[in-house]
Design a protein around this motif. Structure first.
Motif, PDB file in Angstrom:
ATOM      1  N   ASN A  71       0.763  -1.306   0.142  1.00  0.00           N
ATOM      2  CA  ASN A  71       0.010  -0.302  -0.188  1.00  0.00           C
ATOM      3  C   ASN A  71       0.625   1.307  -0.052  1.00  0.00           C
ATOM      4  O   ASN A  71       0.341   2.328  -0.644  1.00  0.00           O
ATOM      5  CB  ASN A  71      -0.884   0.050   1.290  1.00  0.00           C
ATOM      6  N   GLN A  72       2.096   1.122   0.401  1.00  0.00           N
ATOM      7  CA  GLN A  72       2.841   2.276   0.651  1.00  0.00           C
ATOM      8  C   GLN A  72       3.189   3.005  -0.657  1.00  0.00           C
ATOM      9  O   GLN A  72       3.530   4.112  -0.955  1.00  0.00           O
ATOM     10  CB  GLN A  72       4.229   2.229   1.539  1.00  0.00           C
ATOM     11  N   SER A  73       3.296   1.884  -1.675  1.00  0.00           N
ATOM     12  CA  SER A  73       3.814   2.436  -2.891  1.00  0.00           C
ATOM     13  C   SER A  73       2.379   2.482  -3.885  1.00  0.00           C
ATOM     14  O   SER A  73       2.634   2.924  -5.213  1.00  0.00           O
ATOM     15  CB  SER A  73       4.507   1.472  -3.610  1.00  0.00           C
ATOM     16  N   LEU A  74       1.456   2.215  -3.656  1.00  0.00           N
ATOM     17  CA  LEU A  74       0.208   2.412  -4.212  1.00  0.00           C
ATOM     18  C   LEU A  74      -0.706   3.553  -4.090  1.00  0.00           C
ATOM     19  O   LEU A  74      -1.491   3.859  -4.772  1.00  0.00           O
ATOM     20  CB  LEU A  74      -0.656   0.996  -4.068  1.00  0.00           C
ATOM     21  N   PHE A  75      -0.576   4.115  -2.873  1.00  0.00           N
ATOM     22  CA  PHE A  75      -1.126   5.277  -2.418  1.00  0.00           C
ATOM     23  C   PHE A  75      -0.361   6.454  -1.949  1.00  0.00           C
ATOM     24  O   PHE A  75       0.819   6.009  -1.401  1.00  0.00           O
ATOM     25  CB  PHE A  75      -2.355   4.906  -1.378  1.00  0.00           C
ATOM     26  N   LYS A  76      -0.578   7.660  -2.306  1.00  0.00           N
ATOM     27  CA  LYS A  76       0.135   8.792  -1.968  1.00  0.00           C
ATOM     28  C   LYS A  76       0.132   8.819  -0.387  1.00  0.00           C
ATOM     29  O   LYS A  76       1.012   9.741  -0.107  1.00  0.00           O
ATOM     30  CB  LYS A  76      -0.487  10.143  -2.513  1.00  0.00           C
ATOM     31  N   SER A 135      -4.299  -5.965  -2.958  1.00  0.00           N
ATOM     32  CA  SER A 135      -3.077  -5.227  -3.794  1.00  0.00           C
ATOM     33  C   SER A 135      -2.305  -6.351  -4.383  1.00  0.00           C
ATOM     34  O   SER A 135      -1.959  -6.239  -5.551  1.00  0.00           O
ATOM     35  CB  SER A 135      -1.956  -4.613  -2.836  1.00  0.00           C
ATOM     36  N   GLU A 189       0.656   4.041 -11.034  1.00  0.00           N
ATOM     37  CA  GLU A 189       0.754   5.457 -10.544  1.00  0.00           C
ATOM     38  C   GLU A 189      -0.069   5.296  -8.969  1.00  0.00           C
ATOM     39  O   GLU A 189      -0.962   4.597  -9.038  1.00  0.00           O
ATOM     40  CB  GLU A 189       0.237   6.519 -11.473  1.00  0.00           C
ATOM     41  N   ARG A 190       0.621   5.970  -8.197  1.00  0.00           N
ATOM     42  CA  ARG A 190       0.055   6.215  -6.878  1.00  0.00           C
ATOM     43  C   ARG A 190      -1.352   6.846  -7.055  1.00  0.00           C
ATOM     44  O   ARG A 190      -1.637   7.957  -7.546  1.00  0.00           O
ATOM     45  CB  ARG A 190       0.783   7.057  -5.949  1.00  0.00           C
ATOM     46  N   GLN A 191      -2.347   6.431  -6.224  1.00  0.00           N
ATOM     47  CA  GLN A 191      -3.529   6.906  -6.090  1.00  0.00           C
ATOM     48  C   GLN A 191      -3.883   8.229  -4.984  1.00  0.00           C
ATOM     49  O   GLN A 191      -3.174   8.086  -4.100  1.00  0.00           O
ATOM     50  CB  GLN A 191      -4.834   5.945  -5.944  1.00  0.00           C
TER      51      GLN A 191
END
Length: 322
Positions: free
Chosen positions: A101-106, A161, A320-322
């Motif tokens: 999640n750290q790399s999926l979301f801003k 994820s 890209e981060r959401q």
């Protein structure tokens, strides 16, 4: 299926490390809540119930599983992060909340490191690429060809994820365009796949296996480096033509931050003990999962390395981060 020697190997893996430090013998003295960030019927839920049952047998205290699905694990993770650090709330989760999640979301509503106390690893597994049996394509090559013929027409479902990234890796490595459709968890995503609302999905094997066996879904390939013992006739994605493809996932247990060391030690001992028991090992084996007991320190180190690995995978997939 694994033979007797393989089962012995599973047991050996589970007993390879034995906690020797002191633990609080008075804990627990009331029921423990296991929070699962995915729906009932998911692999995480299956593990939580198996380990919880073992802890109940050992301590005489009930373990209540509470499913808090949604938002890529945000809901469950946030609930645990805000819970009292008294040992009576445990997070049974995956690399989704604690590595990817750290790399999926801003921005996350929780800190995967600062907000949690590591307890132990639980299990490791792989995914299977499945399609609706009515889909005209019969193999991975067919899906890739169809996606290249009409970019964006096919859609894939995901509820974790791992499921999302597995499909995005396939897109990145083959140059195809398939539209992502998010779900709160994998079970409802699989329901829509069976109903024809979406065409394909990368699902964890334990959740998808009963539907595959019932011919409600067609298995095309597995994400691991080697074939699954539960699906011996299903090729790996590498064998199916996507050379170099490999992705696995993991489960682990955490408590809220600042848990007293004595209770942390006790919970670790209870979990490791559960992962030794034949009933739990059989549950994991039947789901195509391998036991993954660790010390709290080893889990923290593993999580750090996995966070870096998933960041690299996500970057390479162009997500890209959401």
């Amino acid at each position: 299926m694994r033979n007797a020697y393989s089962i012995l190997a599973l047991v050996a893996a589970a007993v390879a490390w034995t906690p020797t430090y002191g633990a609080d013998p008075s804990y627990p003295d009331r029921p423990i809540k296991f929070v699962v960030p995915f729906t009932a019927g998911s692999s995480t839920d299956l593990i939580a119930r198996a380990v919880g049952s073992s802890i109940t047998q050992e301590t005489g205290q009930a373990v209540v599983v509470e499913n808090r699905p949604g938002a890529n694990g945000f809901i469950g993770a946030t609930a645990v992060a805000r819970a009292p650090a008294d040992g009576y709330t445990v997070f049974i989760t995956t690399n989704t909340t604690h590595a990817a999640n750290q790399s999926l979301f801003k921005q996350l509503p929780y800190d995967p490191v600062k907000d949690f106390t590591p307890l132990s690893g639980l299990a490791k597994g792989s995914l299977v690429m499945v399609v609706n049996p009515n889909l005209a394509t019969k193999d991975v090559a067919g899906v890739i060809a169809a996606a290249k013929t009409d970019p964006g027409k096919l859609s894939y479902a995901y509820g974790t994820s791992s499921s999302q990234i597995a499909s995005e890796m396939l897109k990145s490595m083959t140059g195809i365009q398939i539209t992502p459709i998010p779900y709160k968890s994998n079970p409802p995503a699989l329901q829509d796949l069976m109903g024809g609302e979406v065409q394909t999905m990368m699902a964890d094997i334990p959740t998808a296996l009963p539907l595959i066996k019932a011919d409600k879904l067609r298995a095309l390939a597995v994400s691991s480096k080697t074939r699954s013992s539960l699906l011996p006739d299903v090729p790996t994605l590498d064998e199916a033509g996507v050379k170099g493809y490999e992705l696995t996932y993991w489960f682990a247990a955490y408590a809220p931050a600042n848990l007293a060391p004595a209770i942390q030690n006790r919970l670790n001992a209870l979990i490791v003990s559960a992962l030794r028991k034949e009933s739990v090992l059989k549950t994991l084996e039947s789901a195509g999962l391998d036991p993954f007991p660790t010390t709290p320190a080893d889990l923290a180190h593993f999580q750090a390395s996995e966070t870096e690995k998933w960041a690299a995978i996500i970057k390479a997939a162009g997500i890209e981060r959401q």
